[in-house]
Design an enzyme around this catalytic site. Structure first.
Site, PDB file in Angstrom:
ATOM      1  N   GLU A 183       0.820  -1.218   0.000  1.00 52.81           N
ATOM      2  CA  GLU A 183       0.000   0.000   0.000  1.00 52.81           C
ATOM      3  C   GLU A 183       0.853   1.268   0.000  1.00 52.81           C
ATOM      4  OE1 GLU A 183      -3.042   0.014   2.978  1.00 52.81           O
ATOM      5  OE2 GLU A 183      -3.830  -1.954   2.416  1.00 52.81           O
ATOM      6  N   GLU A 282      -4.601  -9.631   1.732  1.00 55.49           N
ATOM      7  CA  GLU A 282      -5.274  -9.574   3.033  1.00 55.49           C
ATOM      8  C   GLU A 282      -6.777  -9.632   2.764  1.00 55.49           C
ATOM      9  OE1 GLU A 282      -2.181  -6.409   5.234  1.00 55.49           O
ATOM     10  OE2 GLU A 282      -4.315  -5.949   5.066  1.00 55.49           O
TER      11      GLU A 282
END
Length: 548
Positions: A183, A282
């Site tokens: 990210e 995730e």
């Protein structure tokens, strides 16, 4: 060896480690003479993972696995105190041997570990994971050595960290792959950070090849931001330098949602023709607790398994954010939560139907009529400001020359804001384009891969070269900035000598007023000295790779 015997052996070994009878360094395995690895490496072919031994498609059934750092845990588990700001669970047999039986019963075949210490031995934990059929996905970064979204750069320190992790872990056949970033770009304001991550993927793939390691996949893990998701996916699979796989941290499915209401149908359609393996790096929305993990059935169903290569639930350890499957009590025992039971049941009943490597290659040849064509990179737009051109590989020798031969050197500032303050000042005195790191326009200075201290030392040294009288005093007054007396000695390294002469010439590009800067008096971080707007813009590009 049956499962019950494996559990008993692991428990006995764990007790011996936890009690200090056996130390990890005494248990280090010699992989040169050890028996063949129990797990065949996983390889990427097109958009799929395959077992290199059987040719069967591999689907990730995984869990994130990283204990939260605390001095109490370090002390209670007998983990040596180090300078790291994290606990490496793969170098801590007292942790991994305690947890592996629970991971095995959970039904996982992969764990994701976000930070490891490459200076430690990982033999015990990696061998135990191997015996239980568990692969590992590793992030290359750590808290103090990563590519920052606020001030992105691909510098010698992060480059060395990434290499160290690969060098330490390549020997284990159950290393599935490495994440070069997590990210880093997370919304439209920092898309210019992505070229630096992509450069790291390029250089680490080159390092693996140069070292003659097996072809371990290197990829990227992103969030699911609505404004950047399409361009990010395209960027990491376009051009000559691509990721080997692409992970998405996906939290759209909450509680008892569905394939359509969660948006999984749209995401699946969007990645239908994606050229590299894509999976959930995730997943596990926690708006409903305990989490029923009903998305698992959909993820491994025929609706999704043709596109997605599985996923990793977040996360094993229960912490303040309440995403855990287990708690660790005061006696270092594992206490399973309801979430554990739900995920175990969902994993155990999910059996995705894949394709063999040979059949996949046959279909790929029929569908494409030849090799896969190179994908175009996304165009610059309001929501996407990442250039196709990437920064060069950091050159340690060149940056070391700055440290060895420049007249003015810098020791690290604990207050990171000082770098911005000083760059704003010195870039008003000299030309700083040689340290520019502009991911939006694809402009990278010759020394953009050096550390912030080396970059600042370079610019202050240019100011020094412009002084009418060059004594042993640097033109910036700060205890972190000092004169390098060795710079007056003749350099044996011809390359460094040539480099410093070049710096002396370029120092004339912008005239200095020969004033010293003392931030404790006239110039403070509150902005008491005035810097022209265009200079502040350049300084911000140097620090963040963005233009304001």
């Amino acid at each position: 060896m049956n499962f019950a015997l494996i559990i008993i052996n692991l428990f006995i070994t764990y007790v011996m480690f936890a009690s200090g009878v056996i130390k990890a360094e005494e248990f280090k395995l010699d992989y040169a003479s050890a028996k063949p690895a129990a797990l065949p490496p996983i390889e990427t072919v097109g958009s799929k993972f395959f077992s290199s031994e059987t040719g069967e498609q591999f689907f990730i059934k995984g869990i994130a696995y990283q204990p939260q750092y605390s001095l109490e845990d370090v002390s209670s588990l007998g983990i040596p105190i180090s300078d790291t700001k994290y606990i490496d669970p793969l170098a801590s047999p007292a942790i991994c041997l305690r947890d592996i039986p629970h991971l095995a019963e959970l039904g996982v075949n992969t764990i994701r570990v976000y930070a490891i210490d490459p200076t430690q031995s990982h033999d015990v934990c990696m061998e135990a994971l191997m015996e239980n059929g568990i692969y590992v996905l590793l992030d290359l970064s750590e808290p103090d050595a990563s590519i920052s979204r606020e001030s992105p750069s691909w510098d010698v320190n992060v480059y060395q960290r990434y290499k160290d992790v690969i060098d330490a872990m390549h020997q284990y056949s159950n290393v599935l792959g490495f994440f070069a970033g997590n990210e880093v770009t997370n919304d439209r304001t920092n898309t210019d950070a992505s070229p630096f991550v992509k450069a790291s993927i390029r250089d680490m793939k080159e390092h693996i090849k140069d070292m003659n390691y097996r072809a371990i996949p290197i990829g990227y893990s992103t969030n699911d931001d609505v404004e950047t998701r399409e361009n990010l996916a395209q960027f990491f699979s376009c051009g000559n330098d691509t990721a080997d796989f692409y992970g998405i941290n996906m939290y759209e499915w909450c509680g008892y949602s569905s394939f359509h209401s969660s948006g999984f149908d749209k995401r699946t359609q969007e990645f239908k023709n994606y050229p590299i393996p894509v999976f959930f790096s995730e997943f596990g929305c926690n708006l409903v607790r305990p989490r029923p993990f009903t998305e698992v059935e959909a993820l491994y169903s025929k609706q999704m398994s043709g596109v997605w290569s599985g996923g990793l639930a977040y996360m094993y350890f229960e912490e303040e954010n309440q995403y855990g499957l287990v708690e660790i009590d005061s006696k270092n025992r594992v206490v399973r939560l309801k979430d554990y039971d739900y995920l175990r049941d969902e994993f155990n009943k999910s059996e995705p139907k894949g394709i063999t490597k040979s059949e996949y290659l046959r279909r790929l040849g029929l569908n494409t009529g030849g090799p896969i064509t190179k994908r175009e990179c996304p165009s610059i737009s309001v929501a996407w400001k990442a250039a196709e051109k990437l920064p060069d590989k950091p050159e340690k020798s060149k940056c070391d020359c700055l440290t060895n031969a420049l007249p003015c050197l810098v020791t690290p500032f604990s207050d990171r804001s000082k770098y911005r303050e000083y760059f704003e000042y010195v870039c008003g005195q000299v030309d700083c384009s040689d340290i520019k790191a502009d991911g939006e326009n694809g402009e990278y200075g010759e020394y953009s891969g050096c550390t912030p201290d080396q970059k600042l030392a370079l610019q202050i040294s240019k100011m020094y070269f412009n002084l009418a009288e060059q004594n042993d005093i640097c033109p910036v007054d700060d205890r972190h900035i000092y004169f390098n007396r060795d710079s007056k000695n003749d350099q044996n390294d011809k390359e460094c000598t040539s480099l410093i002469r070049s710096v002396q010439k370029t120092s004339k590009a912008r005239k200095t007023d020969n004033k010293s800067l003392n931030p404790s008096k006239d110039h403070t971080s509150s902005g008491s000295h005035i810097v022209p707007k265009f200079v502040m813009g350049l300084a911000f590009v140097i620090l963040t790779g963005s233009i304001v």
